[in-house]
Design a protein around this motif. Structure first.
Motif, PDB file in Angstrom:
ATOM      1  N   GLU A  83      82.796  68.458  89.082  1.00  0.00           N
ATOM      2  CA  GLU A  83      82.700  67.005  89.262  1.00  0.00           C
ATOM      3  C   GLU A  83      82.078  66.735  90.619  1.00  0.00           C
ATOM      4  O   GLU A  83      82.382  67.418  91.591  1.00  0.00           O
ATOM      5  CB  GLU A  83      84.079  66.336  89.216  1.00  0.00           C
ATOM      6  CG  GLU A  83      84.762  66.426  87.880  1.00  0.00           C
ATOM      7  CD  GLU A  83      86.171  65.817  87.907  1.00  0.00           C
ATOM      8  OE1 GLU A  83      86.484  65.019  88.826  1.00  0.00           O
ATOM      9  OE2 GLU A  83      86.946  66.154  87.005  1.00  0.00           O
ATOM     10  N   CYS A  84      81.201  65.754  90.666  1.00  0.00           N
ATOM     11  CA  CYS A  84      80.623  65.307  91.936  1.00  0.00           C
ATOM     12  C   CYS A  84      80.261  63.849  91.768  1.00  0.00           C
ATOM     13  O   CYS A  84      79.439  63.499  90.916  1.00  0.00           O
ATOM     14  CB  CYS A  84      79.376  66.137  92.283  1.00  0.00           C
ATOM     15  SG  CYS A  84      78.634  65.673  93.863  1.00  0.00           S
ATOM     16  N   ASP A  85      80.901  62.988  92.553  1.00  0.00           N
ATOM     17  CA  ASP A  85      80.616  61.554  92.417  1.00  0.00           C
ATOM     18  C   ASP A  85      79.386  61.120  93.226  1.00  0.00           C
ATOM     19  O   ASP A  85      78.997  59.970  93.170  1.00  0.00           O
ATOM     20  CB  ASP A  85      81.836  60.707  92.767  1.00  0.00           C
ATOM     21  CG  ASP A  85      82.217  60.725  94.242  1.00  0.00           C
ATOM     22  OD1 ASP A  85      81.497  61.350  95.062  1.00  0.00           O
ATOM     23  OD2 ASP A  85      83.248  60.119  94.578  1.00  0.00           O
ATOM     24  N   ASN A  86      78.781  62.084  93.963  1.00  0.00           N
ATOM     25  CA  ASN A  86      77.612  61.800  94.804  1.00  0.00           C
ATOM     26  C   ASN A  86      77.891  60.724  95.842  1.00  0.00           C
ATOM     27  O   ASN A  86      76.967  60.090  96.349  1.00  0.00           O
ATOM     28  CB  ASN A  86      76.391  61.429  93.961  1.00  0.00           C
ATOM     29  CG  ASN A  86      75.853  62.623  93.218  1.00  0.00           C
ATOM     30  OD1 ASN A  86      75.791  63.723  93.757  1.00  0.00           O
ATOM     31  ND2 ASN A  86      75.491  62.436  91.960  1.00  0.00           N
ATOM     32  N   ALA A 130      78.085  63.734  86.582  1.00  0.00           N
ATOM     33  CA  ALA A 130      78.205  63.112  87.902  1.00  0.00           C
ATOM     34  C   ALA A 130      77.983  61.614  87.780  1.00  0.00           C
ATOM     35  O   ALA A 130      77.167  61.166  86.995  1.00  0.00           O
ATOM     36  CB  ALA A 130      77.197  63.714  88.871  1.00  0.00           C
ATOM     37  N   SER A 131      78.719  60.869  88.568  1.00  0.00           N
ATOM     38  CA  SER A 131      78.507  59.426  88.629  1.00  0.00           C
ATOM     39  C   SER A 131      77.256  59.145  89.439  1.00  0.00           C
ATOM     40  O   SER A 131      76.904  59.875  90.323  1.00  0.00           O
ATOM     41  CB  SER A 131      79.708  58.743  89.302  1.00  0.00           C
ATOM     42  OG  SER A 131      80.879  59.009  88.589  1.00  0.00           O
ATOM     43  N   ARG A 164      74.274  65.308  98.414  1.00  0.00           N
ATOM     44  CA  ARG A 164      74.184  64.686  97.087  1.00  0.00           C
ATOM     45  C   ARG A 164      73.213  65.455  96.205  1.00  0.00           C
ATOM     46  O   ARG A 164      73.510  65.737  95.041  1.00  0.00           O
ATOM     47  CB  ARG A 164      73.748  63.228  97.202  1.00  0.00           C
ATOM     48  CG  ARG A 164      74.815  62.319  97.773  1.00  0.00           C
ATOM     49  CD  ARG A 164      74.498  60.852  97.572  1.00  0.00           C
ATOM     50  NE  ARG A 164      73.176  60.457  98.038  1.00  0.00           N
ATOM     51  CZ  ARG A 164      72.890  60.015  99.257  1.00  0.00           C
ATOM     52  NH1 ARG A 164      73.853  59.930 100.164  1.00  0.00           N
ATOM     53  NH2 ARG A 164      71.671  59.664  99.585  1.00  0.00           N
TER      54      ARG A 164
END
Length: 151
Positions: free
Chosen positions: A91-94, A149-150, A138
């Motif tokens: 998971e990575c929301d940036n 990712a969001s 990012r």
């Protein structure tokens, strides 16, 4: 060999770990601190393989620090065991957070012996305050993320 193991996800970043006497506790199996140390080493090795190192962190005055660990000891490992240790960014929301998952497999048993999840938060190195990920983070971590990712 590692590609034939029962990984939780495809395309793991993998390192081998041979258990020696420095990793063994009084119960004659791998000490929990040794697993935690291996998580840190594996996460840094993966970041380095993606092109990020601590110099990049210092230059950006940003760091990804641990907010929470979840550690699951599935089977004991012993002196001489060879483990394949894998990690993924799942998971990575940036923005400020990412999650890594880890899985350590004993090929002799063809079973996972340890799994973990770590949630990281981006902070300013100089102040310790949460801060947005810089573009390099990012791009690098976001592109390596195997989950959704969001934006």
């Amino acid at each position: 060999m590692s590609e034939q193991l029962p990984w939780k996800y495809t395309s793991p970043f993998v390192q081998q770990w041979t258990i020696d006497e420095t990793h063994i506790d009084h119960y004659q199996h791998v000490n929990n601190v040794a697993y935690l140390t291996r998580l840190e080493q594996l996460a840094w090795a993966h970041s380095h393989s993606l092109g990020l190192n601590f110099k990049n962190y210092r230059e950006a005055d940003r760091g990804m620090v641990i907010r929470k660990h979840e550690l699951n000891y599935l089977l004991p490992s012993h002196l001489g065991d060879e483990l394949y240790c894998a990690t993924w960014i799942t998971e990575c929301d940036n923005v400020v957070t990412l999650k890594r998952e880890f899985q350590f497999i004993c090929p002799r048993r063809n079973k996972p012996v340890f799994e973990a999840q770590t949630q990281f938060i981006c902070v300013s190195i100089s102040s310790g305050a949460p801060k947005r990920m810089p573009p390099l983070f990012r791009e690098t971590y976001g592109n390596a993320c195997i989950g959704n990712a969001s934006e």
